[in-house]
Design a protein around this motif. Structure first.
Motif, PDB file in Angstrom:
ATOM      1  N   ASN A 177      -9.367  -7.902  -2.837  1.00 51.83           N
ATOM      2  CA  ASN A 177      -9.938  -8.521  -1.418  1.00 51.83           C
ATOM      3  C   ASN A 177     -10.699  -9.702  -1.947  1.00 51.83           C
ATOM      4  N   GLN A 210      -7.244  -2.399  -4.774  1.00 54.47           N
ATOM      5  CA  GLN A 210      -7.042  -3.388  -3.662  1.00 54.47           C
ATOM      6  C   GLN A 210      -7.760  -4.473  -3.909  1.00 54.47           C
ATOM      7  N   ARG A 261     -10.438   0.636   2.130  1.00 51.53           N
ATOM      8  CA  ARG A 261     -10.028   1.156   3.388  1.00 51.53           C
ATOM      9  C   ARG A 261      -8.588   1.058   3.552  1.00 51.53           C
ATOM     10  N   HIS A 262      -7.796  -0.058   3.238  1.00 48.78           N
ATOM     11  CA  HIS A 262      -6.362  -0.285   3.357  1.00 48.78           C
ATOM     12  C   HIS A 262      -5.687   0.858   2.744  1.00 48.78           C
ATOM     13  N   TRP A 270      -5.211  -7.145  -0.055  1.00 47.53           N
ATOM     14  CA  TRP A 270      -5.429  -6.974   1.205  1.00 47.53           C
ATOM     15  C   TRP A 270      -6.814  -7.940   1.620  1.00 47.53           C
ATOM     16  N   ALA A 321       0.731  -1.163   0.049  1.00 48.60           N
ATOM     17  CA  ALA A 321       0.201  -0.016   0.064  1.00 48.60           C
ATOM     18  C   ALA A 321       0.887   1.227  -0.070  1.00 48.60           C
ATOM     19  N   ASP A 376      -6.224   4.270   4.345  1.00 47.21           N
ATOM     20  CA  ASP A 376      -5.500   4.279   5.507  1.00 47.21           C
ATOM     21  C   ASP A 376      -3.995   4.649   5.236  1.00 47.21           C
TER      22      ASP A 376
END
Length: 619
Positions: free
Chosen positions: A156, A154, A34-35, A179, A11, A38
């Motif tokens: 997932n 991302q 969200r990763h 992630w 990330a 953040d």
């Protein structure tokens, strides 16, 4: 897979490819990466003047208010949001709001009129062909990814793979960050008594086989639960929720009669719990498509009997709507509202409903107000059809401003009706000769409503509403002279409003009127009228009827009389009576169909039929 592995980064490595001064799109709702977000916040000291572009989201991945001063020279925000932005929680961020029709946003991105330098998105893992699904957030995310200079995804494994136009290929993505994390599980708003009553009224207007859209609000769950007895519903909606899932598993939603995507539920995003996300994964009867398709009013208007239900936060007496995101919403559901209102109204058999509680949650303010200031108006009065509160339903389509004001006052909270009536007069919305009466304080008894089929014609039996005066007048003006004389004991040629006031100005207790009507709610033809008025000395009610010539002999009056008896008993009265002529065989037969012992007597020139509710007929 080799290309995929070559594009894998951490990330931090991915975020390092973003430069100061760029515009960064972040996908919203439960598909927010969200990763990556953040990591962006963690590394904020690397940047200056990044513009964050996203749909207004009420979750705290990037809080626009808490750290506003700290982030002032690092992030600026552009939140696409079409609500009025007048609520307290939005006042502090109003300058960040960009009002746009939801269906127009993808075109804005693809045209590069609003260039996107980087898009942060979330996807499912690629299949053996390199295709990845945007899962629960297709909406405007697909267009943003196609238009962005740099796309960071991302990946997932817990993102469901959803069919439809929801896919991107490995070659469409510049950087991948793996992630594994659960998607946000959003709990349904606790059901209130007001929401339950509103849901019951909404369900009455939704027909079997219709295609529905239900916008996000505190009413979504109760409304969908109220549809459990419907058949063969189709869905073309913005948000897929737990309620839609339950209706699919129960066989209520089949999408059998949809005019496009037959057999498929169509949506663009999903918000719900873990069970919903598992349900969506590879489901063959569910397709997600982008906002410029799902929210396109032209596409919406083509759906079979398109029925749209949206929530407002306030409405004024002319029918103007205010709608805003609420603090407990995970995501603002109002940005696509206008598209569905317009699309449903453009459908020849479509219906558009606006639902709202009559008062604020603390009961201190009315949500039906005399006027909305221009900055609060979200949908013009020209596009409002059905309005529903826990106190009833009205149809404003084709209504004058006076009729609208009277209709909306009748479904306002009783504590505020007198003040609304006074202010409507001051605004010139109600003529001076109109008077405040008990009907504005009565609570509409929705339990008396019923729809019956007569040879393929749907007849609605329901208590009268203040807006029924014109249909009642038309009913009497079209009656035969003989029927008029039987009903009024004299031949009449005029039926002025003040002469009929006791029929439509009712309190639903001491006086009650039941009408039978055909046609669309609010634009109905009244085919029969039955009313009772209390005779206090005997604690019984006097009843009278009239039925249009072409509907006589079909049992219409019997249904109305039965409902009047139910209402009278429910209000604590002991019996009922009718004053007629001894030659009125139809009335005599009608009374004797009741399950109570009927007495007959002469009173001057009248033949009196009476019964006591506690005395059953002996067969």
């Amino acid at each position: 897979m080799q290309e995929y592995r070559q594009k894998l980064r951490t990330a931090e490595e991915a975020i390092a490819m973003i430069h100061s001064g760029q515009r960064v799109f972040i996908s919203s709702t439960c598909g927010s990466p969200r990763h990556l977000v953040d990591a962006l916040i963690k590394n904020r000291d690397r940047f200056s003047d990044l513009e964050i572009l996203r749909l207004l989201s009420m979750e705290a991945t990037i809080d626009l208010t808490k750290h506003r001063q700290e982030l002032e020279h690092i992030f600026s925000f552009r939140s696409i949001y079409q609500g009025s932005g007048r609520t307290e929680q939005l006042q502090g961020i109003r300058r960040f709001l960009t009002p746009m029709g939801f269906s127009s946003i993808p075109r804005l991105f693809r045209s590069r009129k609003l260039p996107i330098n980087c898009a942060l998105i979330q996807v499912s893992p690629p299949d053996e062909y390199g295709w990845m699904s945007l899962g629960v957030s297709v909406d405007i995310t697909r267009a943003a990814a196609q238009a962005a200079d740099l796309v960071i995804a991302q990946v997932n494994p817990q993102m469901p793979r959803i069919n439809g136009n929801s896919f991107l290929h490995v070659r469409d993505i510049n950087i991948f960050v793996e992630w594994d994390a659960p998607l946000p599980a959003v709990q349904e708003h606790p059901e209130t008594e007001a929401a339950r009553k509103i849901a019951e009224l909404v369900a009455c207007l939704i027909e079997d086989g219709a295609t529905i859209h239900v916008g996000l609000s505190e009413y979504t769950g109760p409304i969908l639960r109220a549809l459990k007895d419907k058949r063969d519903l189709g869905v073309h909606t913005q948000f897929m929720t737990d309620g839609f899932m339950h209706l699919m598993t129960e066989g209520v939603i089949t999408n059998r009669y949809k005019s496009s995507h037959e057999g498929k539920l169509v949506a663009e995003s999903a918000i719900g719990g873990e069970e919903l996300y598992r349900f969506l994964h590879n489901h063959p009867a569910i397709e997600f498509h982008p906002a410029d398709y799902v929210n396109n009013p032209i596409i919406i208007a083509q759906q079979e009997r398109m029925t749209s239900v949206n929530a407002a936060t306030a409405i004024d007496l002319t029918g103007q709507i205010a709608a805003d995101a609420l603090p407990e919403n995970y995501f603002s559901g109002v940005s696509g509202m206008a598209d569905f209102v317009i699309g449903a109204l453009a459908n020849p058999e479509g219906k558009s409903m606006i639902v709202l509680s009559a008062a604020t949650s603390d009961g201190k303010k009315s949500n039906i107000v005399p006027e909305l200031d221009c900055g609060a108006v979200f949908i013009s009065k020209s596009y409002i059809q059905y309005v529903i509160t826990e106190y009833g339903m009205v149809n404003l389509f084709g209504k004058s401003l006076q009729e609208r004001a009277m209709a909306l006052i009748s479904i306002a909270h009783p504590a505020f009706r007198e003040d609304l009536f006074r202010q409507a007069g001051e605004l010139g919305l109600i003529s001076p000769e109109r008077t405040l009466n008990e009907s504005l304080f009565g609570v509409y008894p929705v339990w008396l409503e019923e729809i019956r089929d007569y040879g393929g014609v749907r007849v609605t039996f329901r208590p009268v509403k203040p807006t029924d005066i014109r249909p009642i007048q038309e009913h009497f003006y079209t009656m035969d002279d003989k029927d008029v004389a039987t009903r009024f004991f004299q031949l009449r040629s005029t039926f002025y409003q003040e002469q009929l006031a006791d029929m439509y100005q009712v309190d639903y207790i001491k006086n009650m009127t039941i009408v039978a009507a055909t046609g669309e709610g609010g634009l109905e033809r009244v085919i029969a009228v039955g009313e009772y008025n209390l005779e206090p000395a005997q604690n019984r009610v006097e009843v009278a009827f009239s039925v249009s010539k072409d509907w006589q002999g079909k049992g219409i009056a019997h249904v109305i009389l039965t409902k009047l008896a139910q209402a009278a008993m429910g209000n604590g009265f002991s019996g009922m009576a009718a004053y007629t002529s001894h030659r009125n065989a139809a009335m005599i037969r009608l009374f004797k169909k009741l399950p109570y012992a009927v007495k007959t007597a002469l009173d001057d020139d009248f033949f009196v039929l009476s019964c006591e509710f506690g005395v059953k007929q002996v067969i």
